[in-house]
Design an enzyme around this catalytic site. Structure first.
Site, PDB file in Angstrom:
ATOM      1  N   GLY A  12       0.836  -1.197   0.000  1.00 13.44           N
ATOM      2  CA  GLY A  12       0.000   0.000   0.000  1.00 13.44           C
ATOM      3  C   GLY A  12       0.871   1.246   0.000  1.00 13.44           C
ATOM      4  N   ASP A  13       0.204   2.394  -0.097  1.00 18.84           N
ATOM      5  CA  ASP A  13       0.904   3.685  -0.113  1.00 18.84           C
ATOM      6  C   ASP A  13       1.883   3.806  -1.272  1.00 18.84           C
ATOM      7  OD1 ASP A  13      -0.410   4.338   2.300  1.00 18.84           O
ATOM      8  OD2 ASP A  13       1.081   3.170   3.390  1.00 18.84           O
ATOM      9  N   LYS A  16      -1.189   5.352  -5.287  1.00 22.71           N
ATOM     10  CA  LYS A  16      -2.295   5.029  -6.203  1.00 22.71           C
ATOM     11  C   LYS A  16      -3.266   6.197  -6.371  1.00 22.71           C
ATOM     12  CE  LYS A  16      -3.382   1.296  -3.948  1.00 22.71           C
ATOM     13  NZ  LYS A  16      -2.274   1.360  -2.967  1.00 22.71           N
ATOM     14  N   ALA A  39      -8.164   2.969   3.665  1.00 26.40           N
ATOM     15  CA  ALA A  39      -7.352   3.490   2.566  1.00 26.40           C
ATOM     16  C   ALA A  39      -7.088   4.979   2.772  1.00 26.40           C
ATOM     17  CB  ALA A  39      -8.075   3.276   1.244  1.00 26.40           C
ATOM     18  N   GLY A  40      -5.998   5.434   2.227  1.00 22.86           N
ATOM     19  CA  GLY A  40      -5.702   6.863   2.265  1.00 22.86           C
ATOM     20  C   GLY A  40      -5.058   7.232   0.949  1.00 22.86           C
ATOM     21  N   HIS A  41      -5.857   7.727   0.016  1.00 16.69           N
ATOM     22  CA  HIS A  41      -5.330   8.065  -1.308  1.00 16.69           C
ATOM     23  C   HIS A  41      -5.203   9.579  -1.418  1.00 16.69           C
ATOM     24  CE1 HIS A  41      -6.657   3.938  -3.089  1.00 16.69           C
ATOM     25  NE2 HIS A  41      -5.698   3.856  -2.198  1.00 16.69           N
ATOM     26  N   ARG A 142     -22.147 -13.817   7.972  1.00 15.21           N
ATOM     27  CA  ARG A 142     -23.558 -13.538   7.653  1.00 15.21           C
ATOM     28  C   ARG A 142     -24.230 -12.723   8.755  1.00 15.21           C
ATOM     29  NH1 ARG A 142     -23.184 -18.788   5.534  1.00 15.21           N
ATOM     30  NH2 ARG A 142     -21.838 -19.018   7.340  1.00 15.21           N
ATOM     31  N   GLN A 222      -4.920  -0.367  -0.674  1.00 21.41           N
ATOM     32  CA  GLN A 222      -3.856  -1.167  -0.041  1.00 21.41           C
ATOM     33  C   GLN A 222      -2.940  -1.765  -1.137  1.00 21.41           C
ATOM     34  OE1 GLN A 222      -7.300  -2.035   1.272  1.00 21.41           O
ATOM     35  NE2 GLN A 222      -6.963  -0.204   2.456  1.00 21.41           N
ATOM     36  N   ALA A 302       4.024   7.086  11.221  1.00 20.75           N
ATOM     37  CA  ALA A 302       5.226   7.083  10.386  1.00 20.75           C
ATOM     38  C   ALA A 302       5.308   5.734   9.681  1.00 20.75           C
ATOM     39  CB  ALA A 302       6.455   7.297  11.247  1.00 20.75           C
TER      40      ALA A 302
HETATM   41  P1  IMP Z   1      -6.670  -2.784   8.488  1.00 21.00           P
HETATM   42  O1  IMP Z   1      -6.874  -2.766   7.012  1.00 21.00           O
HETATM   43  O2  IMP Z   1      -7.018  -1.464   9.139  1.00 21.00           O
HETATM   44  O3  IMP Z   1      -7.304  -3.942   9.155  1.00 21.00           O
HETATM   45  O4  IMP Z   1      -5.087  -2.952   8.775  1.00 21.00           O
HETATM   46  C1  IMP Z   1      -4.381  -4.141   8.422  1.00 21.00           C
HETATM   47  C2  IMP Z   1      -3.003  -3.808   7.905  1.00 21.00           C
HETATM   48  O5  IMP Z   1      -3.108  -3.142   6.644  1.00 21.00           O
HETATM   49  C3  IMP Z   1      -2.189  -2.853   8.782  1.00 21.00           C
HETATM   50  O6  IMP Z   1      -0.816  -3.187   8.675  1.00 21.00           O
HETATM   51  C4  IMP Z   1      -2.422  -1.484   8.141  1.00 21.00           C
HETATM   52  O7  IMP Z   1      -1.382  -0.573   8.419  1.00 21.00           O
HETATM   53  C5  IMP Z   1      -2.448  -1.877   6.685  1.00 21.00           C
HETATM   54  N1  IMP Z   1      -3.214  -0.947   5.856  1.00 21.00           N
HETATM   55  C6  IMP Z   1      -4.560  -0.862   5.749  1.00 21.00           C
HETATM   56  N2  IMP Z   1      -4.892   0.083   4.851  1.00 21.00           N
HETATM   57  C7  IMP Z   1      -3.744   0.575   4.371  1.00 21.00           C
HETATM   58  C8  IMP Z   1      -3.429   1.559   3.382  1.00 21.00           C
HETATM   59  O8  IMP Z   1      -4.293   2.145   2.736  1.00 21.00           O
HETATM   60  N3  IMP Z   1      -2.104   1.788   3.160  1.00 21.00           N
HETATM   61  C9  IMP Z   1      -1.129   1.111   3.811  1.00 21.00           C
HETATM   62  N4  IMP Z   1      -1.380   0.174   4.746  1.00 21.00           N
HETATM   63  C10 IMP Z   1      -2.674  -0.089   5.010  1.00 21.00           C
END
Ligand code: IMP
Length: 408
Positions: A12-13, A16, A39-41, A142, A222, A302
């Site tokens: 991820g990151d 995208k 997500a953080g886009h 379910r 992700q 971080a």
């Molecule tokens: P969750 O998706 O919040 O359950 O987190 C599970 C794992 O995925 C953790 O290590 C998060 O830091 C990582 N994660 C979830 N969403 C993102 C994203 O958008 N970017 C980077 N890592 C993510």
């Protein structure tokens, strides 16, 4: 066929958000197919920063339609905040943003459970605490509540009742108070009112788009190594982040996706716990973090930083069937002045070219590094190994800072 999927090849990151915004100028619609507000886009337009969590990143292009497909889990608060936050910039999204009735709702207890699991776990995952794991768990058990359920309130009590006891037991087992049923009902009814104008059967919507010759992007969130099956389990998210996830998460037949663009950063980052073979715990790693602004868009945490890992993106390219590559943040490596990548690993004395399918082995990988005189040379090597062209290179934050490589 009109569909192009965009997926991350690392954790991820990969950038995208910028990629989707950039490509969206040539597309008519963008579909989110998995994940949720974890997500953080990020998109920069004329120096202004926009962060997307639940809405598709292409919406800053005013003629692009956004779709939240059935594979997503939606957080009511996040949805409202983002729709309102975008209003001054793109106006009313009604008629331009659609949510499928099959989308599951992230309930307040899911977020509480996510935080409780993490706080009480001996080995936390380092989740975003957005309730994504518990919401997907309830989907498969379910016990989920969907957008369609709040559109038909006469049955909603039944759905709340089904989910209620199980979740109450979990929360109370940690010594916390559970939510009142009326409170949950009110929250859902309030959200029903808000989301109603956006709700549509997105399968039929996409079918109409297809017939009219529209071009459609499928926006992965992700990255491949956070995929619940193919990632570094258990340090993964709870959805399918790979290109295969695009079909089950949106209701599009696999053969209609003719192009899969794999996005990777010129180095590697990871948020949260889990193995990271090329992690650079040194001053150089710190510089990557500073120069690359490697702090989470969703949580502000971080990010761990390290070198590019070619075996990692090679394996991801196979899983996703990548047809084109898009590399981001080469400008950060330029500032650091070292173009280094792992080209193989050593595992128990043997040389291997792919990451292992055994979780425990990841902790024993020793990367074999190679230095290149420039990022161009590094990219040439990647193309030779992956046998896929690097078509796009992002050289900065802003929307237009992209080099398109013809022969790539
Ligand atoms: P969750 O998706 O919040 O359950 O987190 C599970 C794992 O995925 C953790 O290590 C998060 O830091 C990582 N994660 C979830 N969403 C993102 C994203 O958008 N970017 C980077 N890592 C993510």
């Amino acid at each position: 066929m009109p569909y192009t999927a965009i997926v991350g090849l690392q954790w991820g990151d990969e950038g995208k958000g910028k990629v989707i915004d950039y490509l969206a100028k040539n597309y008519d619609a963008v579909v989110r197919f998995q994940g949720g507000a974890n997500a953080g886009h990020t998109v920069y337009v004329n120096g202004k920063k926009f962060s997307f969590h639940i809405l598709p990143s292409g919406l800053l292009r005013e003629d692009v339609v956004g779709i939240i497909g059935p594979g997503v889990v939606i957080d009511p608060e996040s949805f409202k905040n983002e729709v309102e936050g975008l209003y001054p910039h793109v106006g009313d999204l009604k008629g331009r943003l659609f949510v499928d009735p099959r989308v599951h709702i992230v309930m307040p207890y899911h977020k509480l459970e996510d935080a409780l699991f993490e706080a009480h776990s001996e080995k936390p995952i380092g989740t975003t605490k957005r309730g994504i794991g518990p919401a997907n768990r309830d989907k498969y058990a379910r016990l989920g509540i969907r957008i369609g359920d709040i559109m038909r309130p006469s049955y909603l009590k039944e759905h709340i009742n089904r989910a209620y006891d199980f979740n109450k037991r979990i929360v109370e087992s940690y010594g916390e108070n559970f939510f009142d049923k009326n409170e949950l009902w009110d929250l859902l009814m309030e959200f029903a009112e808000y989301v109603k104008p956006f709700v549509a059967d997105t399968v039929l919507l996409l079918e109409d788009f297809e017939k009219s010759g529209a071009r459609i992007l499928l926006e992965g969130a992700q990255g491949t190594y956070l995929d619940v099956s193919f990632g570094t389990y258990p340090f993964v998210t709870s959805s399918h982040t790979i290109s295969g996830g695009a079909t089950v998460g949106s209701g599009i037949a696999p053969w209609k996706i003719r192009r899969v663009i794999g996005v990777f950063k010129a180095y590697t980052t990871r948020v949260g716990e889990g193995p990271f073979p090329t992690e650079e715990i040194s001053e150089i790693g710190e510089r990557m973090k500073e120069e690359g602004g490697e702090f989470g868009t969703t949580t502000g945490r971080a990010r761990r930083c390290g070198w590019l890992d070619i075996p990692l993106i090679h394996y991801a390219s196979i899983i996703n069937g990548i047809t084109d590559l898009f590399v981001t943040k080469v400008d950060v490596l330029e500032k650091i002045g070292i173009y280094r990548a792992a080209v193989e690993y050593k595992l128990f004395g043997e040389r291997i070219s792919f990451p292992p399918a055994y979780s425990e082995d990841w902790y024993h990988l020793e990367p074999v590094y190679k230095d290149y005189p420039s990022w161009e040379e590094m990219i040439n090597e990647i193309e030779g190994i992956l046998k896929v062209g690097v078509r796009f290179v992002s050289t900065g934050k802003d929307r237009e800072e992209v080099i398109e490589r013809k022969g790539g």
